[in-house]
Design an enzyme around this catalytic site. Structure first.
Site, PDB file in Angstrom:
ATOM      1  N   HIS A 190      -0.845  -6.687  -5.235  1.00 17.69           N
ATOM      2  CA  HIS A 190      -0.930  -7.966  -4.529  1.00 17.69           C
ATOM      3  C   HIS A 190      -0.308  -9.036  -5.418  1.00 17.69           C
ATOM      4  O   HIS A 190      -0.482  -9.040  -6.643  1.00 17.69           O
ATOM      5  CB  HIS A 190      -2.385  -8.330  -4.247  1.00 17.69           C
ATOM      6  CG  HIS A 190      -2.598  -9.785  -3.946  1.00 17.69           C
ATOM      7  ND1 HIS A 190      -3.113 -10.663  -4.881  1.00 17.69           N
ATOM      8  CD2 HIS A 190      -2.359 -10.524  -2.844  1.00 17.69           C
ATOM      9  CE1 HIS A 190      -3.182 -11.876  -4.353  1.00 17.69           C
ATOM     10  NE2 HIS A 190      -2.730 -11.825  -3.122  1.00 17.69           N
ATOM     11  N   HIS A 210       0.846  -1.189   0.000  1.00 16.13           N
ATOM     12  CA  HIS A 210       0.000   0.000   0.000  1.00 16.13           C
ATOM     13  C   HIS A 210       0.889   1.249   0.000  1.00 16.13           C
ATOM     14  O   HIS A 210       1.354   1.688   1.055  1.00 16.13           O
ATOM     15  CB  HIS A 210      -0.901   0.027   1.236  1.00 16.13           C
ATOM     16  CG  HIS A 210      -1.936  -1.041   1.273  1.00 16.13           C
ATOM     17  ND1 HIS A 210      -3.030  -1.041   0.428  1.00 16.13           N
ATOM     18  CD2 HIS A 210      -2.064  -2.145   2.053  1.00 16.13           C
ATOM     19  CE1 HIS A 210      -3.792  -2.090   0.694  1.00 16.13           C
ATOM     20  NE2 HIS A 210      -3.222  -2.782   1.667  1.00 16.13           N
TER      21      HIS A 210
END
Length: 339
Positions: free
Chosen positions: A139, A129
């Protein structure tokens, strides 16, 4: 999620237009034989974790904390995490090698023949993030799963994938990421990328919101076709591709100017990430049901999040463009983009 995970649900996307092509039939799991080199998989995964962390530290300028942990029921792992970095507001790159005597319900709900089997799951899972709202969340996960039972043939399979979640989308980011995914699997057959790109779109979909989580990438599971060497090679190719897919995007977005408006929208959209990971993600469910390390599993959650009741962006705004252009499945790897 932060744990290796079992088979996908057949209905993972929920209600979608009938024009969508059906998912390919599930492949049978391959019996575990003497040529399956679990130690080689483990060595690859620990090396992959080290290489990814080194590249991210070079971009961020900060250091990832190292947290080694043991699981009482068997196995353990190493979590590498950064919080309040220069570029990454929160990120984790986790390795786990865990085992147990009976598969949890998240692994057997759609495979009753595996119920009660002993199991071993190993993988690397990461979520990043960035602080800058122009830099997308990323991801990636690659994993191997083995299920055994006395008197029955053991079974093994690989899974993995990566996906990109922008807040303020850029066509060249989406194109680069998807082309990196396509190039990673292209040596193993031209049919894989279209199938696994669609599987990613289907999996990372918030059914309760009727919207994708981001622009997707690739996603595969139950991979054993062609034997151990081919399956392991595909997993390695996907794992190795992550830095090439994401690092250039992070580097070109991390220093763009932003203000409170952009941070506010980023926090709102991060709420969708939380919703997906806690409601739908099978890796999260598997990790919690198998008594995994909770702190490692939930490293996927962003540090600052907001919710608002029935909020919608004003038409024509940069925020509305995310929904209109990027939260729609597209064949980004083909380069069919416009302003």
């Amino acid at each position: 999620g932060s744990s290796p995970l079992p088979r996908p649900r057949a209905d993972s996307r929920g209600s979608r237009p009938s024009s969508q092509t059906p998912a390919p039939p599930k492949t049978s799991l391959t019996p575990l034989t003497s040529h399956v080199d679990v130690a080689a998989v483990r060595d690859y995964l620990t090396g992959l974790q080290d290489r990814i962390v080194a590249r991210l530290e070079a971009i961020d300028g900060g250091s990832f904390r190292r947290d080694a942990w043991d699981r009482p029921e068997g196995g353990g792992g190493v979590s590498r995490l950064i919080e309040e970095g220069n570029v990454l507001e929160r990120g984790g790159v986790n390795f786990s090698d865990v085992r147990g005597t009976a598969l949890p319900s998240s692994a057997t709900a759609h495979r009753p023949d595996l119920a009660g089997r002993a199991w071993q799951a190993m993988g690397v899972s990461l979520v990043l993030h960035p602080r800058n709202p122009h830099a997308p969340t990323a991801h990636m996960n690659v994993r191997m799963f083995v299920a055994t039972r006395e008197g029955a043939e053991p079974a093994w399979w690989f899974g993995g994938g990566m996906d990109l979640t922008p807040y303020y989308g850029y066509d060249d980011d989406a194109v680069h990421f998807h082309r990196s995914c396509r190039d990673a699997v292209a040596p193993f057959g031209p049919e894989l990328h279209p199938r696994w790109k669609k599987a990613c779109d289907d999996y990372f979909y918030l059914k309760h919101r009727r919207e994708p989580r981001g622009v997707g990438g690739v996603f595969f599971d139950d991979l054993s076709d062609g034997g151990f060497e081919r399956s392991f090679a595909i997993m390695r190719s996907v794992g190795d591709a992550f830095v090439r897919a994401y690092a250039p995007i992070l580097e070109r977005r991390k220093d763009l100017a932003y203000g409170e408006r952009e941070r506010d929208f980023q926090a709102y959209r991060r709420g969708r990430y939380v919703e997906f990971n806690l409601v739908w993600d099978r890796g999260t469910l598997f990790g919690l049901q198998s008594n995994g390390r909770t702190e490692a599993i939930l490293i996927s959650l962003p540090p600052v999040v907001k919710w608002r009741y029935d909020w919608r962006p004003a038409p024509g705004t940069p925020e509305a463009r995310l929904y209109d252009r990027y939260l729609v499945p597209r064949d980004w790897a083909d380069g069919a983009v416009d302003a």
